[in-house]
Design a protein around this motif. Structure first.
Motif, PDB file in Angstrom:
ATOM      1  N   UNK A 297       0.808  -1.223   0.000  1.00 30.75           N
ATOM      2  CA  UNK A 297       0.000   0.000   0.000  1.00 30.75           C
ATOM      3  C   UNK A 297       0.842   1.273   0.000  1.00 30.75           C
ATOM      4  N   UNK A 298       2.161   1.122   0.066  1.00 27.29           N
ATOM      5  CA  UNK A 298       3.019   2.304  -0.063  1.00 27.29           C
ATOM      6  C   UNK A 298       3.639   2.780   1.236  1.00 27.29           C
ATOM      7  N   UNK A 299       3.837   1.873   2.195  1.00 25.83           N
ATOM      8  CA  UNK A 299       4.409   2.294   3.474  1.00 25.83           C
ATOM      9  C   UNK A 299       5.877   2.702   3.317  1.00 25.83           C
ATOM     10  N   UNK A 300       6.657   1.888   2.607  1.00 20.77           N
ATOM     11  CA  UNK A 300       8.061   2.251   2.380  1.00 20.77           C
ATOM     12  C   UNK A 300       8.166   3.527   1.552  1.00 20.77           C
ATOM     13  N   UNK A 301       7.292   3.653   0.565  1.00 19.88           N
ATOM     14  CA  UNK A 301       7.286   4.855  -0.270  1.00 19.88           C
ATOM     15  C   UNK A 301       6.902   6.081   0.558  1.00 19.88           C
ATOM     16  N   UNK A 302       6.029   5.868   1.536  1.00 18.85           N
ATOM     17  CA  UNK A 302       5.638   6.970   2.415  1.00 18.85           C
ATOM     18  C   UNK A 302       6.814   7.456   3.246  1.00 18.85           C
ATOM     19  N   UNK A 303       7.666   6.519   3.707  1.00 17.92           N
ATOM     20  CA  UNK A 303       8.852   6.911   4.474  1.00 17.92           C
ATOM     21  C   UNK A 303       9.779   7.768   3.605  1.00 17.92           C
ATOM     22  N   UNK A 304       9.903   7.417   2.328  1.00 16.34           N
ATOM     23  CA  UNK A 304      10.723   8.226   1.423  1.00 16.34           C
ATOM     24  C   UNK A 304      10.095   9.600   1.211  1.00 16.34           C
ATOM     25  N   UNK A 305       8.771   9.634   1.133  1.00 14.37           N
ATOM     26  CA  UNK A 305       8.096  10.925   0.989  1.00 14.37           C
ATOM     27  C   UNK A 305       8.308  11.786   2.230  1.00 14.37           C
ATOM     28  N   UNK A 306       8.334  11.151   3.409  1.00 16.62           N
ATOM     29  CA  UNK A 306       8.596  11.887   4.640  1.00 16.62           C
ATOM     30  C   UNK A 306      10.001  12.478   4.612  1.00 16.62           C
ATOM     31  N   UNK A 307      10.968  11.695   4.155  1.00 15.27           N
ATOM     32  CA  UNK A 307      12.342  12.187   4.027  1.00 15.27           C
ATOM     33  C   UNK A 307      12.403  13.383   3.086  1.00 15.27           C
ATOM     34  N   UNK A 308      11.660  13.296   1.987  1.00 13.63           N
ATOM     35  CA  UNK A 308      11.631  14.402   1.022  1.00 13.63           C
ATOM     36  C   UNK A 308      10.977  15.646   1.625  1.00 13.63           C
ATOM     37  N   UNK A 309       9.848  15.470   2.284  1.00 14.74           N
ATOM     38  CA  UNK A 309       9.123  16.609   2.850  1.00 14.74           C
ATOM     39  C   UNK A 309       9.894  17.289   3.968  1.00 14.74           C
ATOM     40  N   UNK A 310      10.625  16.498   4.765  1.00 18.48           N
ATOM     41  CA  UNK A 310      11.371  17.071   5.885  1.00 18.48           C
ATOM     42  C   UNK A 310      12.767  17.508   5.493  1.00 18.48           C
ATOM     43  N   UNK A 311      13.257  17.036   4.330  1.00 21.74           N
ATOM     44  CA  UNK A 311      14.576  17.441   3.864  1.00 21.74           C
ATOM     45  C   UNK A 311      15.720  16.850   4.655  1.00 21.74           C
ATOM     46  N   UNK A 312      15.526  15.655   5.207  1.00 21.29           N
ATOM     47  CA  UNK A 312      16.588  14.996   5.963  1.00 21.29           C
ATOM     48  C   UNK A 312      16.780  13.579   5.432  1.00 21.29           C
ATOM     49  N   UNK A 313      17.987  12.989   5.628  1.00 22.29           N
ATOM     50  CA  UNK A 313      18.264  11.658   5.070  1.00 22.29           C
ATOM     51  C   UNK A 313      17.371  10.574   5.676  1.00 22.29           C
TER      52      UNK A 313
END
Length: 545
Positions: A297-313
């Motif tokens: 359902x996109x849980x791993x992809x959501x973690x990447x989106x969180x990294x993008x939105x927050x601007x941290x690795x």
């Protein structure tokens, strides 16, 4: 703030008779050099012993600050008749008349908590523990110190009460800058901002690793500016961290996420908690976020989106893999948590978090306890995200309030979200879908969305990729190559529907299990998506047309 070495020197200055020291192998040479230099400055001598040499060497530092090993003839080991005779150096040092520091390497396997060991091993272990206790009492205030050195300092609980432990921590930015300036491997013309950029790029590595990376960079880019050097260093750091910690370290990625607007909006708010203004109000990032829902359902992809939105690795870890490390699992987790603490502003993502607790054994409980204690006590700005399929596998203490601050349900995508996901993947192959264009009519989309009901994002991606491949095979002759302009690849409704017919979605194939996961998530987690208000929403379909 004191460096890690300064803390060790404080212990030595206080004349502790026995000190346990934990230091990584790559830092061994630097540590021995630092101890030898400390002894020379204080008028003492430093010695080293390990099983490989079976003799004592004297340590000294040369005029070029290089480490020198000299022969030491006062120690003459006798013929070894018993296993404990290999460690007779402990009795020698107890009775030796001179003062100084003796470094004993790699003795920790015999002084940790030993279970299920052979009788011979336990006898030697007991002998060594008794010898160290005698050393502690005999050499009190004698000016003699024994340093027990190894890459993992684990000792029994009763000995831990009488032997202080020093752990070599990862260096902070100031310590990195100071060591790089002293090493003179970078231009002296660098500004303070240049040094800070270099230090940030190398944070998470020990000084020895950083210097080694710089030497490799110098071979290929001897005249690079600070920004170029920092980028090359970051690239090498990522490769090294991935290998050392069994992780996947990702700089903030550029990803597109279809739907899940409520969760994405929360991610954007979390970014504000990293600001100095938030710190003034004693606000900090959440202890943890749990993403709950069926697979794909996109849980791993959501973690990447969180990294993008927050601007941290983002650091991605398979939590279930910790079980495969056996007795080393807790050590591996401890090292990883130290790393993220030093990196500070980073997302630590545990994939398939629930699978690590499927066995409900002591190891899983100890790992959970270690993680929870760290999450409760940490002071760094590390955001923990864990993905979960089956909440019933988790220990209750993990899901109660105050552990993971936010639980989001990542559900099967609704019609509007599936429409967005289709367009995102279609744009990779078909130029007509790029720049927010949409070549298909509303009725054509309704055919696709109806056929893909209960399909998750990963299944939609598979459908689009297979359809693109099928169309490519029909429009291009086999084993041909041309340098002329390629004809456009255009996806068709029929190709997508055909690929859909060839797969059986998990939510249909395993309907009972998937519905159980969704129901469990409903009971405790917040919704990730807004109500479907798109033109494709179920309520907007004209059933009389």
């Amino acid at each position: 703030m004191k460096s890690s070495f300064n803390c060790l020197e404080d212990l030595l200055a206080n004349n502790y008779p026995v000190i346990a020291c934990e230091s990584p192998l790559q830092e061994r040479h630097r540590l021995l050099t630092r101890i030898a230099a400390y002894c020379q400055n204080t008028g003492n001598k430093a010695y080293i012993w390990n099983l490989n040499e079976s003799s004592i060497k004297e340590l000294a530092v040369g005029v070029k600050e290089n480490l020198i090993l000299r022969e030491f003839n006062d120690y003459k080991p006798t013929v070894k008749q018993n296993k404990e005779d290999y460690f007779q150096v402990l009795n020698f040092w107890k009775g030796y008349s001179e003062i100084g520091i003796l470094i004993v390497e790699n003795i920790f396997p015999w002084i940790k908590e030993n279970n299920n060991q052979s009788a011979d091993f336990l006898i030697v272990s007991s002998w060594i523990k008794s010898s160290l206790i005698n050393l502690k009492h005999s050499n009190q205030d004698s000016g003699k110190t024994t340093i027990l050195l190894g890459h993992h300092a684990e000792i029994t609980s009763e000995m831990a009460a009488i032997i202080p432990l020093w752990t070599q921590e990862l260096p902070d930015t100031q310590e990195i800058i100071d060591n790089l300036i002293n090493s003179k491997i970078l231009p002296s013309t660098y500004t303070d901002q240049d040094w800070l950029e270099i230090a940030y790029s190398s944070a998470g590595l020990y000084i020895s690793d950083i210097i080694s990376c710089f030497k490799d960079i110098e071979k290929t880019h001897p005249t690079g500016n600070s920004s170029e050097i920092a980028k090359l260093l970051l690239s090498r750091k990522i490769q090294l961290l991935n290998r050392l910690y069994d992780i996947e370290f990702l700089p903030p990625p550029k990803v597109q996420l279809g739907g899940l607007e409520l969760m994405q909006e929360s991610f954007k708010k979390f970014k504000r908690l990293l600001t100095p203004r938030a710190k003034q109000y004693n606000l900090r990032v959440p202890k943890g976020i749990m993403l709950v829902g069926p697979p794909g359902t996109g849980k791993s992809h959501s973690a990447k989106a969180c990294s993008q939105n927050m601007g941290i690795p983002l650091i991605m870890v398979d939590w279930g893999n910790f079980r495969s490390f056996g007795n080393q699992a807790e050590v591996k987790l401890k090292r990883l948590l130290r790393l993220v603490d030093r990196l500070n502003q980073v997302i630590l993502y545990f994939d398939d978090f629930d699978k690590g607790f499927a066995g409900d054994d002591d190891l899983a409980k100890r790992l959970a306890g270690q993680l929870l204690t760290w999450m409760q006590e940490r002071t760094s700005d590390v955001l923990v995200i864990a993905s979960v399929n089956r909440m019933e596998w988790l220990p209750p203490e993990l899901t109660r309030a105050g552990r993971f601050d936010y639980l989001f349900k990542v559900d099967l995508p609704n019609n509007g979200e599936r429409h967005t996901i289709f367009k995102l993947h279609a744009a990779r192959f078909d130029k007509r879908f790029r720049n927010s264009n949409d070549p298909w009519s509303e009725d054509e989309w309704r055919r696709i969305l109806k056929a893909t009901n209960r399909c998750v994002g990963s299944e939609i991606q598979t459908i689009v990729e297979r359809a693109a491949f099928s169309i490519f095979c029909t429009m291009t002759a086999e084993d041909t190559y041309t340098s002329s302009e390629l004809p456009p690849l255009e996806l068709t409704i029929e190709a997508l529907l055909e690929e859909r017919r060839q797969i059986n979605p998990l939510a249909i194939r395993e309907a009972d299990r998937v519905e159980s996961m969704r129901n469990k998530a409903d009971q405790q987690a917040l919704p990730s998506s807004l109500r479907d208000e798109s033109k494709f929403a179920v309520g907007n379909i004209n059933i009389f047309s």
